[in-house]
Scaffold this active site. Structure first.
Site, PDB file in Angstrom:
ATOM      1  N   GLY A 199      -2.873   4.151   0.297  1.00 36.12           N
ATOM      2  CA  GLY A 199      -1.743   3.583   1.043  1.00 36.12           C
ATOM      3  C   GLY A 199      -0.946   4.664   1.764  1.00 36.12           C
ATOM      4  O   GLY A 199      -1.185   5.865   1.582  1.00 36.12           O
ATOM      5  N   TYR A 244       7.994 -11.574  -3.100  1.00 35.19           N
ATOM      6  CA  TYR A 244       7.721 -10.132  -3.156  1.00 35.19           C
ATOM      7  C   TYR A 244       8.885  -9.398  -3.829  1.00 35.19           C
ATOM      8  O   TYR A 244       8.690  -8.595  -4.740  1.00 35.19           O
ATOM      9  CB  TYR A 244       7.509  -9.589  -1.730  1.00 35.19           C
ATOM     10  CG  TYR A 244       7.510  -8.071  -1.641  1.00 35.19           C
ATOM     11  CD1 TYR A 244       6.399  -7.324  -2.033  1.00 35.19           C
ATOM     12  CD2 TYR A 244       8.627  -7.383  -1.153  1.00 35.19           C
ATOM     13  CE1 TYR A 244       6.406  -5.934  -1.952  1.00 35.19           C
ATOM     14  CE2 TYR A 244       8.638  -5.999  -1.064  1.00 35.19           C
ATOM     15  CZ  TYR A 244       7.527  -5.275  -1.470  1.00 35.19           C
ATOM     16  OH  TYR A 244       7.536  -3.904  -1.388  1.00 35.19           O
TER      17      TYR A 244
HETATM   18  N1  LIG Z   1       6.037  -0.670   3.041  1.00 38.37           N
HETATM   19  C1  LIG Z   1       7.362  -0.792   2.939  1.00 38.37           C
HETATM   20  O1  LIG Z   1       8.063  -1.053   3.914  1.00 38.37           O
HETATM   21  C2  LIG Z   1       8.030  -0.564   1.608  1.00 38.37           C
HETATM   22  C3  LIG Z   1       9.423  -0.608   1.540  1.00 38.37           C
HETATM   23  C4  LIG Z   1      10.049  -0.363   0.319  1.00 38.37           C
HETATM   24  C5  LIG Z   1       9.286  -0.089  -0.804  1.00 38.37           C
HETATM   25  N2  LIG Z   1       7.933  -0.078  -0.710  1.00 38.37           N
HETATM   26  C6  LIG Z   1       7.159   0.210  -1.936  1.00 38.37           C
HETATM   27  O2  LIG Z   1       6.615   1.526  -1.810  1.00 38.37           O
HETATM   28  C7  LIG Z   1       5.357   1.590  -2.469  1.00 38.37           C
HETATM   29  C8  LIG Z   1       4.293   2.108  -1.502  1.00 38.37           C
HETATM   30  O3  LIG Z   1       4.212   1.241  -0.393  1.00 38.37           O
HETATM   31  P1  LIG Z   1       3.311   1.545   0.870  1.00 38.37           P
HETATM   32  O4  LIG Z   1       4.118   1.223   2.058  1.00 38.37           O
HETATM   33  O5  LIG Z   1       2.663   2.875   0.741  1.00 38.37           O
HETATM   34  O6  LIG Z   1       2.217   0.405   0.705  1.00 38.37           O
HETATM   35  P2  LIG Z   1       0.734   0.337   1.256  1.00 38.37           P
HETATM   36  O7  LIG Z   1       0.543   1.240   2.419  1.00 38.37           O
HETATM   37  O8  LIG Z   1       0.430  -1.112   1.389  1.00 38.37           O
HETATM   38  O9  LIG Z   1      -0.086   0.960   0.038  1.00 38.37           O
HETATM   39  C9  LIG Z   1      -0.243   0.304  -1.167  1.00 38.37           C
HETATM   40  C10 LIG Z   1      -1.599   0.664  -1.693  1.00 38.37           C
HETATM   41  O10 LIG Z   1      -1.791   0.007  -2.936  1.00 38.37           O
HETATM   42  C11 LIG Z   1      -3.092  -0.538  -2.927  1.00 38.37           C
HETATM   43  N3  LIG Z   1      -3.176  -1.643  -3.855  1.00 38.37           N
HETATM   44  C12 LIG Z   1      -2.808  -2.940  -3.680  1.00 38.37           C
HETATM   45  N4  LIG Z   1      -3.067  -3.639  -4.781  1.00 38.37           N
HETATM   46  C13 LIG Z   1      -3.621  -2.779  -5.666  1.00 38.37           C
HETATM   47  C14 LIG Z   1      -4.118  -2.897  -6.968  1.00 38.37           C
HETATM   48  N5  LIG Z   1      -4.118  -4.068  -7.611  1.00 38.37           N
HETATM   49  N6  LIG Z   1      -4.613  -1.801  -7.587  1.00 38.37           N
HETATM   50  C15 LIG Z   1      -4.646  -0.609  -6.961  1.00 38.37           C
HETATM   51  N7  LIG Z   1      -4.194  -0.425  -5.715  1.00 38.37           N
HETATM   52  C16 LIG Z   1      -3.690  -1.508  -5.080  1.00 38.37           C
HETATM   53  C17 LIG Z   1      -3.343  -0.958  -1.516  1.00 38.37           C
HETATM   54  O11 LIG Z   1      -4.726  -1.089  -1.297  1.00 38.37           O
HETATM   55  P3  LIG Z   1      -5.265  -2.150  -0.200  1.00 38.37           P
HETATM   56  O12 LIG Z   1      -4.824  -1.610   1.121  1.00 38.37           O
HETATM   57  O13 LIG Z   1      -6.719  -2.132  -0.427  1.00 38.37           O
HETATM   58  O14 LIG Z   1      -4.596  -3.454  -0.528  1.00 38.37           O
HETATM   59  C18 LIG Z   1      -2.733   0.192  -0.751  1.00 38.37           C
HETATM   60  O15 LIG Z   1      -3.656   1.244  -0.567  1.00 38.37           O
HETATM   61  C19 LIG Z   1       5.098   0.185  -3.012  1.00 38.37           C
HETATM   62  O16 LIG Z   1       5.565   0.117  -4.322  1.00 38.37           O
HETATM   63  C20 LIG Z   1       5.967  -0.704  -2.128  1.00 38.37           C
HETATM   64  O17 LIG Z   1       6.320  -1.907  -2.781  1.00 38.37           O
HETATM   65  C21 LIG Z   1       7.283  -0.295   0.477  1.00 38.37           C
END
Ligand SMILES: NC(=O)c1ccc[n+]([C@@H]2O[C@H](COP(=O)([O-])OP(=O)(O)OC[C@H]3O[C@@H](n4cnc5c(N)ncnc54)[C@H](OP(=O)(O)O)[C@@H]3O)[C@@H](O)[C@H]2O)c1
Length: 282
Positions: free
Chosen positions: A24, A131
């Site tokens: 991610g 979510y």
């Molecule tokens: N994105 C935002 O705007 C945002 C804002 C605030 C907080 N956050 C938090 O920050 C953290 C990182 O977010 P991010 O933006 O880096 O998200 P991201 O780019 O969607 O990365 C999340 C990763 O987790 C993987 N994943 C999903 N389900 C999984 C599972 N069951 N087991 C193992 N891996 C799994 C995904 O793989 P796939 O791609 O194959 O699904 C993806 O590679 C998360 O906790 C998110 O909730 C995000």
């Protein structure tokens, strides 16, 4: 468990760090920033966190776990809340079960956005979406001995995010319609990763920390800044959340600030945007 990660410094061995969700956008940024550590970076295909860890992982003796794996499809969570909870709550339980010092990530979407001023750590969460509820539940599951880092509107040079979507749409269209009644802190994952290292290396107390970019804006303002900085001639038509009609409700005004001493201070979102565009070669 407290300060266990410093043992590796005392013994001269490199700190052993596990990153979940390594494919991610945040997972990748953390690999860059923690590159001097002995990294074990596991993407979803290496460990789907909804299942218990393999013996190799559970016996990994990690000094630190950076748990970024999560269900991040905010609208998709409305139609499949069980699957979102399996990843964000059940997955976090499996990761916390390793018993290593843990950084878990959470979101501004744990708040309802009705406060009218920035949210600090002691504010009462009230998630509007499925979510947001899974992230709040995940925070509690992470254990009181974890660093729970809440951040906001993440973007980086890889993966799915608003900046990359706007760069693509801006190249294809003369105008894009973008929501102008949700305000937040767009945070560059490279800056967040540095903030996380500061928390851990600075041996800050565990618990909830708000770590998000300086400044704030609406999605429409962010889109305009992207087009200006990337030199794209695309107009932004400002629309309302209601007009866009997405399935998941989102907080209208969710600006994260920290009230805790020693909190990492991240650069302004405009700086983050410039750093991201530079990484993209724009
Ligand atoms: N994105 C935002 O705007 C945002 C804002 C605030 C907080 N956050 C938090 O920050 C953290 C990182 O977010 P991010 O933006 O880096 O998200 P991201 O780019 O969607 O990365 C999340 C990763 O987790 C993987 N994943 C999903 N389900 C999984 C599972 N069951 N087991 C193992 N891996 C799994 C995904 O793989 P796939 O791609 O194959 O699904 C993806 O590679 C998360 O906790 C998110 O909730 C995000």
């Amino acid at each position: 468990m407290e300060h266990e990660h410093t043992d590796s410094v005392r013994t001269g061995r490199r700190r052993r760090v596990l990153i979940t969700g390594a494919g991610g956008q945040l997972g990748r940024a953390l690999q860059d920033v923690f590159s001097e550590d002995d990294l074990v970076a596991l993407a979803r295909e290496d460990w789907d966190v909804t299942s218990p860890p393999s013996d190799t992982v559970s016996q990994g003796k990690f000094d630190l776990v950076l748990h970024t794996a999560a269900w991040t499809d905010v609208d998709g969570a409305e139609t499949d809340p069980e699957a979102a909870a399996a990843a964000n709550v059940g997955g976090t339980a499996n990761v916390a079960g390793l018993g290593a010092p843990l950084v878990a990530f959470s979101s501004d979407y744990v708040f309802d956005g009705r406060k009218g001023e920035p949210y600090v750590e002691s504010d009462r969460p009230n998630p509007l979406s499925a979510y947001g509820r899974t992230k709040l539940h995940g925070e509690a599951t992470a254990d009181s001995d974890a660093w729970v880092v809440r951040s906001s509107w993440l973007f980086g040079a890889t993966g799915h995010n608003f900046v990359r979507t706007m760069l693509r749409l801006g190249a294809e269209r003369e105008e894009v319609a973008v929501v102008d009644d949700q305000r937040g802190c767009p945070t560059f994952v490279g800056h967040l990763a540095v903030g996380v290292r500061e928390l851990v290396d600075g041996e800050r107390a565990r618990g909830i920390w708000h770590v998000a970019a300086g400044g704030d804006c609406t999605w429409a303002e962010l889109a305009e800044a992207i087009f200006v900085d990337a030199g794209i001639a695309c107009r932004v038509r400002r629309i309302s959340t209601e007009e866009l009609g997405r399935p998941a409700p989102r907080p209208a005004h969710a600006i994260l600030r920290s009230e805790r001493e020693g909190a990492p201070v991240l650069p302004h979102w405009r700086e983050g945007l410039r750093a991201c565009l530079e990484q993209l070669g724009r």
